[in-house]
Design a protein around this motif. Structure first.
Motif, PDB file in Angstrom:
ATOM      1  N   VAL A 126       0.850  -1.180   0.000  1.00 43.89           N
ATOM      2  CA  VAL A 126       0.000   0.000   0.000  1.00 43.89           C
ATOM      3  C   VAL A 126       0.893   1.240   0.000  1.00 43.89           C
ATOM      4  CG1 VAL A 126      -0.113   0.136   2.516  1.00 43.89           C
ATOM      5  CG2 VAL A 126      -1.973   1.092   1.160  1.00 43.89           C
ATOM      6  N   CYS A 165      -7.449  -8.194   3.908  1.00 41.29           N
ATOM      7  CA  CYS A 165      -7.605  -7.322   2.756  1.00 41.29           C
ATOM      8  C   CYS A 165      -8.966  -7.499   2.100  1.00 41.29           C
ATOM      9  CB  CYS A 165      -6.497  -7.578   1.728  1.00 41.29           C
ATOM     10  SG  CYS A 165      -6.304  -9.316   1.270  1.00 41.29           S
ATOM     11  N   GLU A 238      -6.448   1.068  -0.246  1.00 38.43           N
ATOM     12  CA  GLU A 238      -5.375   0.581  -1.118  1.00 38.43           C
ATOM     13  C   GLU A 238      -4.630   1.725  -1.765  1.00 38.43           C
ATOM     14  OE1 GLU A 238      -4.684  -2.867  -4.507  1.00 38.43           O
ATOM     15  OE2 GLU A 238      -6.695  -2.375  -3.801  1.00 38.43           O
TER      16      GLU A 238
END
Length: 252
Positions: A126, A165, A238
């Motif tokens: 990220v 995630c 993200e």
């Protein structure tokens, strides 16, 4: 933006200015006292006077003064960090690696705590400020370990760290089997100067919230369903969708 939010932001900005002024006024005397203490320590060590009978007492007094100065300096640093904008310097950061490295560095001084990690994402890269996130995670992990060490159950102190995630971003969750947050603490934990610790500054989670929100993310406080203690979750998108590279204060 509602009127109440605008008023709250204005109040927080005013608080930040006052905090910054107070911190500066404290920091300068601390530097002077620390320098004077160093001179005193040197003079006592090099003195020809026979202080054999009082040296242990003197050494203890000097050590206590030095310890208090260090503690006060750290508090002032937290005040300054809280008051200034959370300027971030994003770079590609692998969250799995960051969590592992921070865990090893932070918890090695807290033996007796069982730490479990779970990484559900093959790729956890990220765009984030590596150093600021490391400091935030270190504080949260240490708090979790210290809370777990106070557990009164027969279970060993436990901390769980997970990285999960979704298609929108990543969540880092730190849980423990300590006493957990009270309902009042869950509501106020990220507010400046709120602390359940006797010697706590009440700025750790407030600063953490500021840093996470500067990344476009969010911090949530709750109860761990698996361990029964506290749970702190950091959500990071993200990619930062919008917003400035800094946030003055957390909006609570």
């Amino acid at each position: 933006m509602t009127q109440s939010t605008t008023t709250q932001d204005a109040a927080l900005m005013t608080m930040a200015r006052w905090v910054s002024t107070i911190a500066d006024n404290i920091r300068n005397p601390i530097s002077g006292i620390s320098a004077a203490l160093s001179i005193l320590e040197h003079q006592l060590r090099s003195s020809d006077t026979d202080l054999d009978s009082t040296t242990p007492l003197v050494d203890d007094a000097l050590a206590r003064i030095r310890l208090r100065l260090t503690s006060l300096s750290e508090y002032v640093s937290e005040l300054i960090d809280f008051a200034k904008p959370a300027v971030i310097q994003p770079s590609l950061t692998d969250l799995n690696s960051l969590v592992n490295a921070t865990k090893n560095q932070t918890l090695r001084d807290l033996p007796g705590v069982q730490v479990a990690t779970k990484f559900s994402c093959r790729t956890s890269t990220v765009k984030a400020d590596h150093d600021r996130l490391r400091i935030v995670l270190s504080g949260i992990m240490r708090n979790a370990a210290e809370a777990a060490l106070t557990t009164t159950s027969q279970n060993k102190p436990q901390v769980s760290i997970a990285v999960d995630c979704t298609h929108e971003g990543f969540t880092i969750t730190v849980s423990d089997n300590g006493p957990g947050f009270s309902k009042d603490a869950m509501h106020h934990a990220c507010e400046p100067f709120y602390s359940t610790k006797e010697a706590g500054t009440g700025l750790g989670l407030a600063i953490a919230a500021k840093v996470v929100r500067a990344h476009g993310g969010e911090i949530t406080i709750g109860k761990s369903t698996s361990l029964g203690g506290a749970k702190v979750s950091l959500y990071l998108p993200e990619s930062r969708k919008s917003g400035p590279d800094h946030l003055l204060l957390p909006v609570t």
